[in-house]
Design a protein around this motif. Sequence first.
Motif, mmCIF file in Angstrom:
data_model
loop_
_atom_site.group_PDB
_atom_site.id
_atom_site.type_symbol
_atom_site.label_atom_id
_atom_site.label_comp_id
_atom_site.label_asym_id
_atom_site.label_seq_id
_atom_site.Cartn_x
_atom_site.Cartn_y
_atom_site.Cartn_z
ATOM 1 N N GLU A 52 0.824 -1.211 0.000
ATOM 2 C CA GLU A 52 0.000 0.000 0.000
ATOM 3 C C GLU A 52 0.856 1.258 0.000
ATOM 4 O O GLU A 52 0.348 2.361 0.174
ATOM 5 C CB GLU A 52 -0.935 -0.006 1.212
ATOM 6 C CG GLU A 52 -1.972 -1.126 1.186
ATOM 7 C CD GLU A 52 -2.889 -1.092 2.387
ATOM 8 O OE1 GLU A 52 -2.734 -0.171 3.225
ATOM 9 O OE2 GLU A 52 -3.759 -1.977 2.491
ATOM 10 N N GLY A 53 2.169 1.094 -0.155
ATOM 11 C CA GLY A 53 3.052 2.247 -0.216
ATOM 12 C C GLY A 53 3.438 2.824 1.125
ATOM 13 O O GLY A 53 3.861 3.978 1.201
ATOM 14 N N ARG A 54 3.324 2.045 2.185
ATOM 15 C CA ARG A 54 3.655 2.544 3.523
ATOM 16 C C ARG A 54 4.590 1.548 4.201
ATOM 17 O O ARG A 54 4.298 0.355 4.279
ATOM 18 C CB ARG A 54 2.391 2.718 4.358
ATOM 19 C CG ARG A 54 2.630 3.292 5.752
ATOM 20 C CD ARG A 54 1.306 3.577 6.456
ATOM 21 N NE ARG A 54 0.448 2.410 6.500
ATOM 22 C CZ ARG A 54 -0.659 2.247 5.767
ATOM 23 N NH1 ARG A 54 -1.048 3.176 4.930
ATOM 24 N NH2 ARG A 54 -1.383 1.141 5.868
ATOM 25 N N GLN A 107 11.270 4.440 -5.212
ATOM 26 C CA GLN A 107 10.647 5.018 -6.400
ATOM 27 C C GLN A 107 9.934 3.955 -7.223
ATOM 28 O O GLN A 107 8.798 4.144 -7.662
ATOM 29 C CB GLN A 107 11.699 5.715 -7.258
ATOM 30 C CG GLN A 107 12.182 7.039 -6.697
ATOM 31 C CD GLN A 107 13.010 7.816 -7.700
ATOM 32 O OE1 GLN A 107 13.395 7.294 -8.753
ATOM 33 N NE2 GLN A 107 13.301 9.058 -7.386
ATOM 34 N N THR A 109 8.733 1.008 -6.444
ATOM 35 C CA THR A 109 7.597 0.316 -5.830
ATOM 36 C C THR A 109 6.532 1.263 -5.311
ATOM 37 O O THR A 109 5.552 0.828 -4.721
ATOM 38 C CB THR A 109 8.080 -0.584 -4.678
ATOM 39 O OG1 THR A 109 8.793 0.208 -3.718
ATOM 40 C CG2 THR A 109 9.016 -1.671 -5.195
ATOM 41 N N GLY A 110 6.708 2.557 -5.536
ATOM 42 C CA GLY A 110 5.658 3.507 -5.185
ATOM 43 C C GLY A 110 5.478 3.734 -3.700
ATOM 44 O O GLY A 110 4.346 3.868 -3.227
ATOM 45 N N VAL A 111 6.565 3.798 -2.924
ATOM 46 C CA VAL A 111 6.448 4.076 -1.497
ATOM 47 C C VAL A 111 5.949 5.512 -1.310
ATOM 48 O O VAL A 111 6.493 6.453 -1.891
ATOM 49 C CB VAL A 111 7.804 3.888 -0.778
ATOM 50 C CG1 VAL A 111 7.708 4.332 0.679
ATOM 51 C CG2 VAL A 111 8.225 2.429 -0.862
ATOM 52 N N ARG A 112 4.915 5.678 -0.478
ATOM 53 C CA ARG A 112 4.336 6.994 -0.229
ATOM 54 C C ARG A 112 4.676 7.529 1.150
ATOM 55 O O ARG A 112 4.796 8.741 1.346
ATOM 56 C CB ARG A 112 2.806 6.923 -0.361
ATOM 57 C CG ARG A 112 2.302 6.575 -1.753
ATOM 58 C CD ARG A 112 0.807 6.248 -1.717
ATOM 59 N NE ARG A 112 0.288 5.957 -3.044
ATOM 60 C CZ ARG A 112 -0.404 6.832 -3.767
ATOM 61 N NH1 ARG A 112 -0.615 8.048 -3.300
ATOM 62 N NH2 ARG A 112 -0.855 6.498 -4.954
ATOM 63 N N VAL A 139 8.887 10.809 -0.688
ATOM 64 C CA VAL A 139 7.969 10.138 0.231
ATOM 65 C C VAL A 139 7.610 11.059 1.393
ATOM 66 O O VAL A 139 8.321 12.016 1.704
ATOM 67 C CB VAL A 139 8.586 8.834 0.801
ATOM 68 C CG1 VAL A 139 8.976 7.886 -0.316
ATOM 69 C CG2 VAL A 139 9.774 9.139 1.694
ATOM 70 N N PRO A 180 3.310 8.779 -5.355
ATOM 71 C CA PRO A 180 4.694 8.307 -5.431
ATOM 72 C C PRO A 180 5.425 8.893 -6.630
ATOM 73 O O PRO A 180 4.820 9.275 -7.625
ATOM 74 C CB PRO A 180 4.544 6.791 -5.549
ATOM 75 C CG PRO A 180 3.168 6.589 -6.112
ATOM 76 C CD PRO A 180 2.331 7.701 -5.536
ATOM 77 N N SER A 184 3.652 2.162 -9.259
ATOM 78 C CA SER A 184 3.832 0.858 -8.655
ATOM 79 C C SER A 184 3.399 -0.212 -9.648
ATOM 80 O O SER A 184 2.482 0.002 -10.434
ATOM 81 C CB SER A 184 3.005 0.751 -7.370
ATOM 82 O OG SER A 184 3.131 -0.512 -6.787
#
Length: 369
Positions: A52-54, A107, A109-112, A139, A180, A184
């Motif tokens: 989920e980007g967290r 970047q 994997t879309g980490v938020r 992020v 992100p 992702s």
Amino acid sequence: MSGLVAGGRDGVMGRDGSRVIAAGYGEVTVVVDEQDDPFYTQAALEAHCPGEGRIAVHPTPASGHPAALAHDVLYALGKRLAPGPCSPDVWLDSLDAAWLAAASWAQATGVRHAVIARAHLLTPRRIDQLLTWRTVTGVQLTLLWQTEARALPPVLAQVERRLGGKDSFGALLAEPGPIPARPSFPPGSPLPSVPGAEAVAGISRQSSAGPPREPGPTSARPGRQAVACTGAMATARLGPVAPAVGVAAQSTAVLLALAHPLAAGALSVLAFTRAGLGSLRWTRDLDITGDVSVIKVHGVAHRSCVLYAVSDWARPLLAAARAYHRLGSGPLHGSVFAPVMRCEARHLRAHAGRHPCLSLSLPACALLP
């Protein structure tokens, strides 16, 4: 780091009786819990969900290794470094390489949102490293400072945003975070609709006679200069795309856990194309489409080049490899995997030897020195 602007430093009393201070600078938040309530660490760890980007990072206590915090971030991202002094991941002992890898995976994997527990145990130098990583990745960064507010270093000491206790901290963890920096690519996601995607969509209709190959340049004869090989996006519009070779789940799990983006990306290409190890020498940034759905694999002197659809599981790996290349200021026409091809691909050979289940085009034993 000097861009962080200071504000006020007043604390508030949470409804649960704990004194909590929070401040935001852009996407940076500092939460100060002077009572060191276990709730905050537990809530952060429970909120950890890379899909989920967290992510929640729990720094290794009392580690003097220069790249220890970068390794902790990689671990939170699901990456595992090979152990031992002769490890194929020994080059991630370098501070710059380790943080570059952590930024590339974040970047790709879309980490938020990244929450750092026990941040009060970090040195000012490591706090600066985190802030630089946040600047590169974009992020949302939350630091849990679980001791007295007066111990905050100058860069974190002055705060603006405040939380009203446990409920507010829970709401902060539930926020989706910023968009992100890179998309992702979860397993099973559909291919985006972009120029060239129509060729990918038709791969199921390709014959089983073998992968289609791009004709070699007619000018590549003795005494004549070879025609420059075009990139994957351009050729995807002109010709068919070969389907990726199936890879066992055990092998994909091994590749997804590799810590270095270049090693993971290179071995994934070898796995789903069954191409030879030497073909990686010619893989350029422009040989991977923008949506990481197609890659061009080259032959010697750019003869018999082949377009392959990228497997869903491999897309974040190739995205991370390309991010590593670009963050390292690699040119568009430069070889993405050049660093891992040095010394006859010693690091790739070592990884292949550790994981025979990868089933590459050459047996693992053939890749060993």
